[in-house]
Design an enzyme around this catalytic site. Structure first.
Site, PDB file in Angstrom:
ATOM      1  N   HIS A 351       0.803  -1.230   0.000  1.00  0.00           N
ATOM      2  CA  HIS A 351       0.000   0.000   0.000  1.00  0.00           C
ATOM      3  C   HIS A 351       0.831   1.273   0.000  1.00  0.00           C
ATOM      4  O   HIS A 351       0.268   2.357   0.140  1.00  0.00           O
ATOM      5  CB  HIS A 351      -0.920   0.054   1.225  1.00  0.00           C
ATOM      6  CG  HIS A 351      -1.942  -1.024   1.277  1.00  0.00           C
ATOM      7  ND1 HIS A 351      -3.211  -0.879   0.743  1.00  0.00           N
ATOM      8  CD2 HIS A 351      -1.899  -2.269   1.789  1.00  0.00           C
ATOM      9  CE1 HIS A 351      -3.892  -1.987   0.948  1.00  0.00           C
ATOM     10  NE2 HIS A 351      -3.121  -2.854   1.581  1.00  0.00           N
ATOM     11  N   LYS A 529      -8.859  13.436   4.680  1.00  0.00           N
ATOM     12  CA  LYS A 529      -7.913  12.309   4.632  1.00  0.00           C
ATOM     13  C   LYS A 529      -6.894  12.542   5.732  1.00  0.00           C
ATOM     14  O   LYS A 529      -6.855  13.617   6.326  1.00  0.00           O
ATOM     15  CB  LYS A 529      -7.219  12.228   3.273  1.00  0.00           C
ATOM     16  CG  LYS A 529      -6.697  13.584   2.768  1.00  0.00           C
ATOM     17  CD  LYS A 529      -6.034  13.471   1.406  1.00  0.00           C
ATOM     18  CE  LYS A 529      -6.983  13.548   0.235  1.00  0.00           C
ATOM     19  NZ  LYS A 529      -7.105  12.304  -0.517  1.00  0.00           N
ATOM     20  N   ARG A 530      -6.050  11.535   6.011  1.00  0.00           N
ATOM     21  CA  ARG A 530      -4.994  11.755   6.990  1.00  0.00           C
ATOM     22  C   ARG A 530      -4.150  12.965   6.606  1.00  0.00           C
ATOM     23  O   ARG A 530      -3.930  13.235   5.427  1.00  0.00           O
ATOM     24  CB  ARG A 530      -4.110  10.504   7.083  1.00  0.00           C
ATOM     25  CG  ARG A 530      -4.674   9.424   7.964  1.00  0.00           C
ATOM     26  CD  ARG A 530      -4.860   9.870   9.393  1.00  0.00           C
ATOM     27  NE  ARG A 530      -3.637   9.802  10.149  1.00  0.00           N
ATOM     28  CZ  ARG A 530      -3.352   8.854  11.037  1.00  0.00           C
ATOM     29  NH1 ARG A 530      -4.245   7.919  11.309  1.00  0.00           N
ATOM     30  NH2 ARG A 530      -2.211   8.858  11.664  1.00  0.00           N
ATOM     31  N   LYS A 535       0.195  14.471   0.907  1.00  0.00           N
ATOM     32  CA  LYS A 535      -1.193  14.714   0.481  1.00  0.00           C
ATOM     33  C   LYS A 535      -1.451  16.204   0.232  1.00  0.00           C
ATOM     34  O   LYS A 535      -2.466  16.584  -0.343  1.00  0.00           O
ATOM     35  CB  LYS A 535      -2.162  14.169   1.521  1.00  0.00           C
ATOM     36  CG  LYS A 535      -2.107  12.637   1.654  1.00  0.00           C
ATOM     37  CD  LYS A 535      -3.029  12.133   2.759  1.00  0.00           C
ATOM     38  CE  LYS A 535      -2.896  10.642   3.050  1.00  0.00           C
ATOM     39  NZ  LYS A 535      -3.545   9.774   2.040  1.00  0.00           N
ATOM     40  N   THR A 637      -8.902   6.109  -1.962  1.00  0.00           N
ATOM     41  CA  THR A 637     -10.230   5.520  -2.124  1.00  0.00           C
ATOM     42  C   THR A 637     -11.292   6.577  -1.863  1.00  0.00           C
ATOM     43  O   THR A 637     -12.399   6.495  -2.403  1.00  0.00           O
ATOM     44  CB  THR A 637     -10.432   4.318  -1.168  1.00  0.00           C
ATOM     45  OG1 THR A 637      -9.937   4.681   0.124  1.00  0.00           O
ATOM     46  CG2 THR A 637      -9.714   3.090  -1.667  1.00  0.00           C
ATOM     47  N   LYS A 641     -15.065   7.685  -3.696  1.00  0.00           N
ATOM     48  CA  LYS A 641     -16.327   7.946  -3.003  1.00  0.00           C
ATOM     49  C   LYS A 641     -16.933   9.272  -3.450  1.00  0.00           C
ATOM     50  O   LYS A 641     -18.147   9.385  -3.663  1.00  0.00           O
ATOM     51  CB  LYS A 641     -16.104   7.939  -1.481  1.00  0.00           C
ATOM     52  CG  LYS A 641     -15.696   6.564  -0.956  1.00  0.00           C
ATOM     53  CD  LYS A 641     -15.095   6.593   0.453  1.00  0.00           C
ATOM     54  CE  LYS A 641     -14.398   5.258   0.745  1.00  0.00           C
ATOM     55  NZ  LYS A 641     -13.528   5.298   1.929  1.00  0.00           N
TER      56      LYS A 641
END
Ligand code: 26Q
Length: 794
Positions: A351, A529-530, A535, A637, A641
Site C-alpha cells: 500500500h 484524509k490523513r 497529500k 479511495t 467515493k
C-alpha cells in the site's frame, strides 16, 4: 432473503428491551433502545450466518482469509439494516414505539479500528466478499481503544484515548472457550530430532466474532478479532502478600497487546509492542485456520486448495515464517515443502512506496521475540538465493525487511492502482520483479457502493432507483444507464436538488455539532484524509490564502463563493503535519472574520474526522481535492467515493486518480501538476522550490504573509520553520505545482457558475464510476490471486 415486518420487529425489540436489557418502555434510556433494536437486528443475521458457514464447510470450497491490523468499520447498524433489507420495518417499528430511528442509529459509536485508507479498504473488502458469496474470514485485533479522538485547543491538535467499547459492542459474539495460546521469546531446542521453539512467555488470544452480512442477506462471513488475555488471570500469592501491583502485572502485560491501535501511519516505530501485536494476531489466525482445515478432514498437503491468505500490507508478514514453522516444526512437513506450501497460500498487498513506511525490524528485537522465526527467515533467504541466484537479501544492515520477506514468501504481490503497481515493479521491488516476473500484479482498489452510495446518500439513491431501477447496488456498472439522462433537464434538476439537500444536511449537522453557520449556496470544496505532507493539505491552504488576497484586492469582482473544508488527523508524533493543522485553523480564524471576503470565502475544519463524518460530507461535496504529489498516493479511495456521489475532482496524475479520469473522461476531471516522472526530474534541479516561489508573485506574497505572522499575530515566528522547509526542503513539490493548481481552481470557479453544465458533468462522474465498486476489485483478487469461487453466484 430473510424478511420480517414492522410488527414482528417491534415485538423483537421489546423482547430484548425486557429480557436482554432488563428494563421497560417507561425506564429505557436511549442506549437501551439502541441496543434493543441492534440485538433484534443481530438476531436476523444469526441463522443466515450459521447457514453460510455450514454451506462453506460442505462445499469444501476455498476460503479466503484476510489478515489485517486494521478494520475501519464505522457504524454497523445501518449496514446490517441495509443488507438485510429491513430499513422500512426498522423505521416503522421504532416509530410505533415512540422512538426516533435516525437519532438512535446515530448513537452507535464508530468502530475506528484503523488509521485510514488501508483499514477502510479492509472493511469494504469484507462487505464485497459477503456480497459475492465468497467464503471468507477477516482476521484482526480487537483493540480496546481505536484511533485516538482529535480535538483542537487554540488550533492545535490534541489527542485523547477513544472508548468505543464503553457501552459494549452489540455486534460481537465473544467465544471465551475458543482460546489460542501465543508464545514470545525463549529458545529453540532440538528435542528428539525435532526443532522445537520453547517460548519464554505466552498470552491467550480470545475470539470475538462479528457477522458481515452481504447484499440482500444472501451470504454472511465472519470478522474474527482477537483480544489478548493472560494465561493465568491473577497472581493470588502475590496479592495475599500485599503485592497488588505485582499481582496484576501479568494481566496488564497481556492485555496491553490488544489495548490500542497504533496511530502512526508513516514510520516504522520499531517498538516491541507493535511487533508483538503483529505476531499475536497473525499466529492466532493461522492456528485457527489450520485447525479448521484439519477439522474438516483435510491433510496439510492440500492446504493451498482450501486456503488463500491475503496479507494487508506487511503488518502480518510474519505469517510467512510462522506458517512454515507450523507446517515443518509442529506438523512434521519437510522444510522445502513447507515453504512451497506456505507460498501457495500466501499473497501480499503493498500500500505504499514511502520509504519511511516500509517495515523493518532490528534483527536483535526480532530474534529476541521470535527466535525460531529468525532462523526460518534465514532458511527462506538461502533457499531463495540457491534456487534463483538472486542477490536480494531479506536481512540487511542488521534489519529484517518485511517487504522483501513478503514478496519472497507470497505467490502473488499486488499494488493498489495501475500507476502504483508499475512503480512497485520499477522502483520498489525491481530485482525481485526480475527474478519472479509473474509475481507482481495490480488490483485497483474499490469501495462498497452499499455504504458509500446507498446508505450515505438516500437522496441520490432514490433518484437512481427511479431512473434505472434497483439492481445497481450489487451491479454498479448499471449506473452507466444514467448517462442517457445527463442532458435531460428534469433529471439534471433532480440531481442538483439531491446535492443541495445533502449540503443543507451538512450545514445543519455542523450547526448542531459545533454551532458554526455555513452557507449551502457556496461551493463545497472538501479535502478529507490523513494529514500528511505528501497529500499536500498545505498547498490547498496556500491556494486559499492566495484567493483571499485576490478577493481582498478586488472585492466587487464576480467571485464564486467557496467553502474550503478540511478534515483529518495527524499522527501524534508527526510534528510538521501538526504545524499544518495549526496553520489551517489560524487561517480559518482570520478569513472567517474578514467582513470584506467572508461571503466569498470561508474555511471549516471540524475536529475528529471519522467514517461517520465522511458519510455526511462526501454526498455534500461539489469539489473533491485529490492533490497528492504524483507517485506518492498509492491509490486513494476517498477519491472514488466523491466521484461516485457526484462531485468533480481536482487532482494530480496519482494513484487511482489516473484511472478515475480515464473512466469519467478527461473533460469531466480537473487535472493539474507534474507527473510522477517529472517530479523525479524536478527534484534534481538546484533550489527548485525557491525558484518556483520567485517565479510566482502570488505564492511569494502568501509565503511572506505567513512568515510575517499575518495569521499568528502575537506569535510571529510560529510558522518560520514551516515556511523555511517550504523554501529549502520542499520534498513534495508544493511550490512547483502551486501556480498550475491555482489556475485550474479559477477554471473550476468559472465552470461552477454554469450550474447546468456543472451538474451534467457531475452526473457523468456518477454514471461512469461503476467500475470502482469493491465487488469488481474482489472479483479480480478471486480470479487472479486466490482462485476462489462464489457459493451464491453461478
Ligand atoms: C506501520 C508501522 C508501525 C505503525 C503503523 C504502521 C502503519 C499503519 C498504517 C503503516 C501504514 C498504515 C496505513 C497505510 C495506508 O492507509 N495506506 C493507504 O492505503 C490505501 C488502500 O490501499 C490507499 O488507497 C492509500 O493510497 C494508501 O496511502
Amino acid at each position: 432473503m430473510p424478511s420480517l415486518d414492522a410488527a414482528q420487529l417491534q415485538d423483537e425489540v421489546l423482547r430484548h428491551l425486557h429480557l436482554s436489557l432488563a428494563t421497560d418502555e417507561a425506564n429505557a434510556s436511549d442506549r437501551d433502545w439502541r441496543l434493543a433494536l441492534s440485538l433484534a437486528i443481530r438476531d436476523q443475521a444469526v441463522k443466515p450466518w450459521l447457514e453460510s458457514e455450514s454451506r462453506a464447510k460442505e462445499s469444501g470450497a476455498k476460503r479466503v482469509y484476510y489478515l489485517s491490523m486494521e478494520f475501519l468499520m464505522g457504524r454497523l447498524i445501518e449496514d446490517l439494516i441495509t443488507n438485510l433489507r429491513i430499513e422500512d420495518a426498522a423505521r416503522n417499528a421504532m416509530a410505533a414505539l415512540g422512538q426516533d430511528y435516525d437519532s438512535l442509529v446515530k448513537r452507535e459509536p464508530d468502530a475506528a479500528l484503523g488509521n485510514g485508507g488501508l483499514g477502510r479498504l479492509a472493511a469494504c473488502f469484507l462487505d464485497s466478499l459477503s456480497t459475492l458469496g465468497i467464503p471468507a474470514f477477516g482476521y484482526g485485533i480487537r483493540y480496546e481503544h481505536g484511533l485516538f479522538e482529535q480535538s483542537f485547543e487554540d488550533g492545535r491538535q490534541m489527542e485523547e484515548a477513544e472508548t468505543w467499547l464503553k457501552a459494549g459492542d452489540v455486534w460481537e459474539i465473544e467465544r471465551p472457550e475458543r482460546q489460542i495460546s501465543i508464545g514470545f521469546g525463549g529458545k529453540v531446542k532440538e528435542i528428539s530430532g525435532k526443532t522445537t521453539w520453547i517460548p519464554a512467555e505466552s498470552v491467550l488470544a480470545v475470539t470475538h466474532d462479528t457477522p458481515v452480512v452481504g447484499w440482500e442477506g444472501n451470504w454472511t462471513n465472519t470478522l474474527r478479532l482477537w483480544a489478548a488475555r493472560p494465561v493465568t488471570p491473577f497472581d493470588l500469592d502475590a496479592f495475599n502478600k500485599g503485592k497488588y501491583k505485582k499481582a496484576a502485572k501479568a494481566e496488564m502485560d497481556a492485555r496491553n497487546i490488544s489495548r490500542v491501535l497504533y496511530p502512526d501511519d508513516t514510520t516504522d516505530i520499531g517498538k516491541e509492542l507493535r511487533l508483538k501485536q503483529e505476531f499475536f494476531f497473525t499466529a492466532a489466525s493461522l492456528r485457527d485456520l489450520l485447525q479448521r482445515h484439519l477439522d474438516e478432514g483435510n491433510d496439510l498437503t492440500s492446504l493451498p486448495n482450501h486456503v488463500a491468505i491475503q496479507l494487508n500490507d506487511t503488518h502480518p508478514a510474519v505469517a510467512g515464517p510462522e506458517l512454515v514453522r507450523l507446517l515443518a516444526d509442529e506438523h512434521g512437513m519437510a522444510m522445502d515443502e513447507a515453504i512451497t506450501t506456505a507460498r501457495a497460500c500466501l499473497a501480499y498487498t503493498n500500500h505504499t512506496l514511502l520509504p519511511e513506511a516500509l517495515e523493518r525490524w532490528s534483527v536483535k528485537l526480532f530474534g529476541k521475540l521470535l527466535p525460531r522465526h529468525l532462523q526460518i527467515v534465514k532458511i527462506v533467504e538461502k533457499s531463495h538465493a540457491d534456487s534463483t541466484g538472486s542477490k536480494i537479501k531479506i536481512i540487511e544492515d542488521k534489519h529484517v525487511k518485511m517487504g522483501e520477506l513478503a514478496v519472497i514468501m507470497a505467490h502473488k504481490v499486488n499494488g493498489v492502482s495501475a500507476l502504483h503497481s508499475e512503480l512497485v515493479k520499477e522502483n520498489l521491488f525491481t530485482d525481485l520483479h526480475a527474478t519472479y516476473p509473474d509475481r507482481l500484479v495490480n488490483q485497483t482498489n474499490g469501495i462498497t457502493p452499499r455504504r458509500w452510495l446507498y446508505e450515505c446518500n438516500p437522496q441520490l439513491r432514490t433518484l437512481i432507483n427511479d431512473t434505472i431501477g434497483t439492481a445497481w447496488p450489487a451491479d454498479l456498472e448499471q449506473l452507466k444507464g444514467l448517462e442517457a439522462h445527463a442532458d435531460d433537464d428534469a433529471f439534471i434538476a433532480r440531481f442538483a436538488e439531491a446535492k443541495a439537500a445533502n449540503k443543507q444536511r451538512m450545514a445543519e449537522w455542523i450547526k448542531h455539532r459545533d454551532g458554526i453557520t455555513i452557507d449551502p449556496a457556496m461551493m463545497f470544496d472538501i479535502q478529507i484524509k490523513r494529514l500528511h505532507e505528501y497529500k499536500r493539505q498545505l498547498m490547498n491552504l496556500l491556494e486559499t490564502v492566495a484567493l483571499w488576497n485576490d478577493i481582498s484586492d478586488n472585492p466587487t469582482a464576480n467571485w464564486t463563493p467557496r467553502l474550503k473544508v478540511f478534515g483529518g488527523k495527524a499522527a501524534p508524533g508527526y510534528v510538521v503535519a501538526k504545524e499544518i493543522i495549526h496553520l489551517i485553523n489560524d487561517v480559518a480564524v482570520k478569513l472567517n472574520a474578514d467582513p470584506k471576503t467572508r461571503d466569498m470565502l470561508q474555511v471549516l475544519y471540524p475536529a475528529n474526522y471519522n467514517v461517520t463524518m465522511a458519510e455526511m460530507m462526501i454526498p455534500a461535496t461539489d469539489l473533491s481535492e485529490q492533490i497528492s504529489t504524483a507517485g506518492k498516493e498509492a491509490s486513494g479511495t476517498g477519491n472514488m467515493k466523491f466521484a461516485l456521489n457526484g462531485a468533480m475532482t481536482i487532482g494530480t496524475l496519482d494513484g487511482a486518480n489516473v484511472e478515475i479520469r480515464e473512466h469519467v473522461g478527461a473533460e469531466n476531471f480537473y487535472l493539474f501538476g507534474l507527473t510522477a516522472a517529472e517530479v523525479e526530474e524536478r527534484r534534481k534541479v538546484k533550489d527548485f522550490a525557491q525558484k518556483a516561489i520567485d517565479a510566482s508573485p502570488r505564492l511569494t506574497r502568501v509565503v511572506e504573509q505567513i512568515e510575517a505572522g499575518v495569521f499568528s499575530p502575537g506569535d510571529k515566528d510560529r510558522y518560520t520553520s514551516l515556511m523555511e522547509r517550504l523554501r529549502t526542503d520542499d520534498y513534495f513539490l508544493v511550490t512547483c505545482d502551486f501556480d498550475d493548481y491555482f489556475n485550474v481552481q479559477r477554471t473550476v470557479d468559472a465552470d461552477y457558475r454554469n450550474s447546468r453544465d456543472w451538474t451534467r458533468k457531475t452526473i457523468l462522474n456518477t454514471a461512469r464510476m461503476g467500475w470502482f465498486s469493491s465487488d469488481r476489485t474482489i472479483a479480480g483478487y478471486a480470479k487472479d490471486i486466490w482462485n476462489a469461487r462464489s457459493l451464491t453466484k453461478g
